[in-house]
Motif scaffolding. Structure first.
Motif, short mmCIF file in Angstrom:
data_model
loop_
_atom_site.label_atom_id
_atom_site.label_comp_id
_atom_site.label_asym_id
_atom_site.label_seq_id
_atom_site.Cartn_x
_atom_site.Cartn_y
_atom_site.Cartn_z
N GLU A 66 33.56 30.73 37.08
CA GLU A 66 32.37 30.96 36.26
C GLU A 66 31.42 31.94 36.93
N ALA A 67 31.32 31.87 38.25
CA ALA A 67 30.38 32.74 38.98
C ALA A 67 30.86 34.18 39.02
N ILE A 68 32.18 34.38 39.12
CA ILE A 68 32.73 35.72 39.27
C ILE A 68 32.99 36.39 37.92
N MET A 69 33.23 35.61 36.90
CA MET A 69 33.63 36.16 35.60
C MET A 69 32.71 37.27 35.08
N PRO A 70 31.38 37.14 35.12
CA PRO A 70 30.53 38.23 34.61
C PRO A 70 30.72 39.55 35.35
N THR A 71 30.82 39.49 36.67
CA THR A 71 31.05 40.70 37.46
C THR A 71 32.40 41.31 37.12
N TYR A 72 33.40 40.47 36.97
CA TYR A 72 34.74 40.92 36.60
C TYR A 72 34.71 41.63 35.25
N GLU A 73 34.04 41.02 34.26
CA GLU A 73 34.00 41.60 32.93
C GLU A 73 33.20 42.91 32.90
N LEU A 74 32.12 42.98 33.68
CA LEU A 74 31.36 44.23 33.75
C LEU A 74 32.20 45.34 34.37
N MET A 75 33.03 44.98 35.33
CA MET A 75 33.91 45.99 35.93
C MET A 75 34.92 46.46 34.89
N ARG A 76 35.44 45.54 34.10
CA ARG A 76 36.38 45.93 33.04
C ARG A 76 35.72 46.88 32.03
N GLN A 77 34.43 46.64 31.77
CA GLN A 77 33.69 47.46 30.80
C GLN A 77 33.23 48.79 31.38
N ALA A 133 48.68 45.04 39.38
CA ALA A 133 49.32 46.13 40.12
C ALA A 133 48.60 47.46 39.95
N ASP A 134 48.28 47.83 38.71
CA ASP A 134 47.63 49.13 38.48
C ASP A 134 46.24 49.17 39.10
N PHE A 135 45.51 48.09 38.97
CA PHE A 135 44.15 48.06 39.52
C PHE A 135 44.20 48.10 41.04
N MET A 136 45.07 47.33 41.66
CA MET A 136 45.16 47.31 43.11
C MET A 136 45.57 48.67 43.66
N LYS A 137 46.44 49.37 42.93
CA LYS A 137 46.82 50.72 43.36
C LYS A 137 45.60 51.63 43.36
N GLN A 163 30.94 53.90 38.83
CA GLN A 163 31.84 52.84 39.19
C GLN A 163 33.02 53.43 39.96
N MET A 164 33.30 52.84 41.11
CA MET A 164 34.30 53.41 41.99
C MET A 164 35.73 53.17 41.50
N PHE A 165 35.97 52.00 40.92
CA PHE A 165 37.31 51.64 40.50
C PHE A 165 37.42 51.65 38.98
N ASP A 166 38.61 51.93 38.49
CA ASP A 166 38.85 51.95 37.05
C ASP A 166 39.07 50.53 36.55
N GLY A 167 38.00 49.92 36.05
CA GLY A 167 38.08 48.53 35.61
C GLY A 167 38.93 48.33 34.38
N SER A 168 39.21 49.39 33.63
CA SER A 168 40.04 49.24 32.44
C SER A 168 41.46 48.80 32.80
N LYS A 169 41.82 48.93 34.08
CA LYS A 169 43.15 48.53 34.53
C LYS A 169 43.23 47.03 34.84
N LEU A 170 42.09 46.34 34.79
CA LEU A 170 42.09 44.91 35.04
C LEU A 170 42.59 44.14 33.82
N PRO A 171 43.35 43.08 34.03
CA PRO A 171 43.77 42.25 32.89
C PRO A 171 42.59 41.40 32.41
N PRO A 172 42.66 40.85 31.21
CA PRO A 172 41.60 39.94 30.74
C PRO A 172 41.39 38.80 31.74
N PHE A 173 40.15 38.38 31.91
CA PHE A 173 39.83 37.41 32.95
C PHE A 173 40.59 36.10 32.77
#
Length: 673
Positions: free
Chosen positions: A581-592, A77-81, A624-634
């Motif tokens: 597996e393919a998306i996880m690295p991009t997801y984690e980099l966004m979180r970081q 929810a927070d990330f999508m907002k 980075q355009m979006f605040d990745g810290s709002k993403l939950p763990p993958f």
């Protein structure tokens, strides 16, 4: 080339509008029969086009997909907002309106296109079917006018035939912020310019454009849809879309359809952005004009269709690359022999993220690469490629190797590609491996050729690992590629003369794969991006245990290929991907917060579409355009990512590609509680 196009500010703004308006208009009704399909309204000089035919159905189908469910997961929810707010701001900066202010307007189809009319500045048009919502649309335009004028935007109106065009003139762009006295780079100044947005409502269609002539053109065409000079009646569009429709179930109507003339689209973007080009590039040939001269204008169009939750898939898409023969010059490299040999070798590890098999013609690539190298890389200096080959063969201080005879002619046509990600996740985590199968019995000859080619190369280190000989790239620490004058294409440099710091520009980059390695095994020539991962592959090379072909998701994709009639049928490419597996690295980099530094293929594509417009600290790295810290763990959202497959066939007038994705089996058939 596609990556550079996606970086265009104008393109990203339009794409933002199209994608997010369509995704969030979930309460829209079906398309009115009174409004013709958009390709019958857009002119034949439309260079890029995309349309969603039924927003209500699109919304319903999207919500059934795993991505739609992911977007609604409370964990997101927070990330999508944050995403919605940022993308809305992008649209507002270009067209003066927020997404949530117009999300109730469309009733049916939404379409967007880039039009390049001779003698006019290219521009963008968005059309929205607002059937049964004309009053709401008129009220919206009043509210928009009031809001923009309060914020400094100038509003004027212009009478056009029976209707009124609303013209919004936005404040001038400001120069980018100075990097500070401590930086040795100059500030990234942008020329001051005013952007306009034009709104006109005719009958059931709201037209929005950044060029007044386009707003008027579409207005006029609404009275005569389907004219001979419409995009829908263009032979290139018809061939492309009809080929995709031919593969679709009888009577079906695609949710999304799109079309682009790639080189003309790119050239038009360059014209639009000309004011932002460095002076030294303005009078240089563009990469698009060079590609046309090299025969790539044979690609008349690329287009396709996309559907959701149909044909027993999550998503399914069809693409046709319309490329008329005969080919000339560098375009003759594009020879893809069809084959039925897509069985995977047992040495492929079981934990890779994706794998592919593609068939190419190495001789055709080698023999037709020279003119492209001279014109694109060497900026028009003819004969350089031939001189390089002659030097490799005849220079007494060189390797004295005939590259064509001693290397290229040893190669077969089958190429395996795969990728895996090492942990912990960093921007360089993607390991990519290509294995080019050699002609029978040619491994010893290839080993000899590699020894001859690299033995005296100061940037290549010979390493013996078990029974294998690896050639490991070890570039100097100060190695830098020089910048290019040709539309951002890097030129060749030996790396022996590093640039001074004050001479560096943003385009200077280190080698793409500074830890690359090349070797032979299993009668294949291996090229890998990371030295340590190549050793892992070699450790697995005589494997008789589990491999990726034993993976349940891989088996499911193979069953889907069989159901589509591809088992035993010749084609030139086949791809399998474990999406999580393919998306996880991009997801984690966004979180970081490190997404803009990503070197993964998917990460670079995401950066092109969703990075901030510019950096503000002189580092050359976009924010980075979006605040990745709002993403939950993958691991908490991993269940939303299933598997996907793709295949492609060579045809008389081009290449047909079909791809699809599935939910995870656990989501389709959850265990009983």
């Amino acid at each position: 080339m596609l990556y550079n196009l996606l970086k265009s500010r104008v393109f990203r703004s339009l794409l933002s509008l199209f994608l997010f308006v369509s995704v969030f208009f979930f309460s829209a009704a079906a398309q009115s029969a009174e409004v013709p399909p958009a390709e019958q309204i857009f002119p034949s000089v439309t260079k890029g086009f995309i349309a969603i035919s039924d927003l209500k159905l699109f919304a319903e189908q999207w919500e059934k997909t795993q991505f739609g469910k992911l977007a609604k997961d409370p964990l997101m929810a927070d990330f999508m907002k944050d995403v919605q707010e940022n993308m809305s701001k992008r649209v507002e900066s270009r067209l003066g309106t927020k997404l949530d202010e117009i999300q109730q307007l469309p009733s049916g189809e939404i379409a967007a296109g880039m039009v390049a009319l001779e003698g006019q500045v290219p521009g963008y048009v968005v059309t929205l079917d607002v059937s049964d919502k004309k009053k709401e649309t008129a009220d919206y335009l009043v509210r928009l006018s009031e809001k923009l004028t309060k914020s400094g935007t100038k509003k004027t109106t212009e009478k056009y035939k029976e209707h009124e065009i609303i013209v919004f003139t936005f404040p001038e762009d400001k120069p980018a912020a100075d990097f500070g006295k401590e930086s040795k780079k100059p500030p990234a100044l942008l020329p001051a310019k005013r952007d306009n947005a034009y709104y006109i409502l005719r009958d059931n269609v709201l037209i929005v454009s950044d060029q007044i002539y386009l707003a008027k053109m579409i207005y006029d065409r609404l009275a005569e849809p389907g004219k001979a000079n419409s995009l829908g009646n263009s032979p290139d569009y018809q061939v492309t879309i009809q080929r995709c429709r031919k593969d679709s179930p009888a009577g079906s109507k695609p949710l999304v359809r799109w079309f682009v003339e790639p080189l003309n689209y790119g050239e038009s973007i360059r014209v639009m952005m000309r004011g932002n080009l460095p002076e030294k590039r303005k009078n240089k040939p563009s990469v698009f004009s060079i590609l046309k001269e090299q025969g790539f204008d044979a690609i008349r169009g690329i287009g396709g269709t996309v559907d959701l939750k149909t044909e027993n898939t999550e998503t399914i898409y069809r693409v046709f690359i319309y490329a008329q023969k005969p080919y000339k010059l560098a375009m003759k490299m594009f020879v893809f022999p069809d084959s039925a040999n897509f069985a995977l070798p047992k040495w492929l590890p079981p934990d890779i993220a994706r794998c592919s098999v593609i068939f190419v013609d190495p001789i055709a690539i080698f023999d037709n690469f020279g003119t492209l190298f001279d014109q694109l890389i060497m900026q028009g200096e003819e004969g350089v490629w031939a001189d390089i080959l002659a030097g490799l063969k005849g220079d007494p201080d060189g390797p004295q190797i005939d590259l064509r005879e001693e290397v290229i002619e040893l190669l077969g046509t089958r190429v395996l590609g795969m990728s895996k990600y090492q942990t912990p996740i960093t921007p360089q985590s993607e390991n990519i491996v290509f294995a080019v199968e050699l002609k029978n019995g040619k491994e010893a000859a290839m080993k000899k050729a590699l020894e001859k080619l690299f033995a005296n190369d100061s940037e290549m280190e010979k390493v013996e690992y078990k029974s294998f000989v690896l050639w490991h790239r070890v570039p100097p620490e100060d190695f830098l590629l020089p910048s290019s004058d040709v539309a951002g294409v890097p030129s060749i440099g030996s790396g022996s003369k590093p640039k001074k710091e004050e001479d560096l520009v943003e385009d200077d980059k280190p080698p793409a794969f500074p830890n690359g390695v090349i070797t032979t095994a299993k009668n294949c020539l291996f090229v890998c991006t990371h030295f340590e991962y190549m050793k892992e592959i070699l450790d697995h090379i005589n494997n008789t245990g589990a491999s990726i072909s034993d993976n349940d998701e891989y088996k499911e994709i193979q069953a889907a290929f069989a159901a589509m009639g591809m088992t035993g049928k010749e084609h030139f490419i086949q791809v399998f991907s474990r999406s999580d597996e393919a998306i996880m690295p991009t997801y984690e980099l966004m979180r970081q917060g490190k997404m803009p530094q990503s070197q993964t293929i998917f990460g670079k594509l995401m950066n092109a579409m969703f990075s901030a417009e510019s950096d503000n600290d002189g580092t050359g790295i976009r924010k980075q355009m979006f605040d990745g810290s709002k993403l939950p763990p993958f691991e908490k959202v991993q269940q939303y990512f299933g598997s996907s497959g793709l295949f492609g066939m060579s045809e008389e007038n081009g290449y047909f590609i079909k791809g699809f994705s599935f939910e995870k089996p656990s989501e389709r058939n959850p265990a009983p509680k």
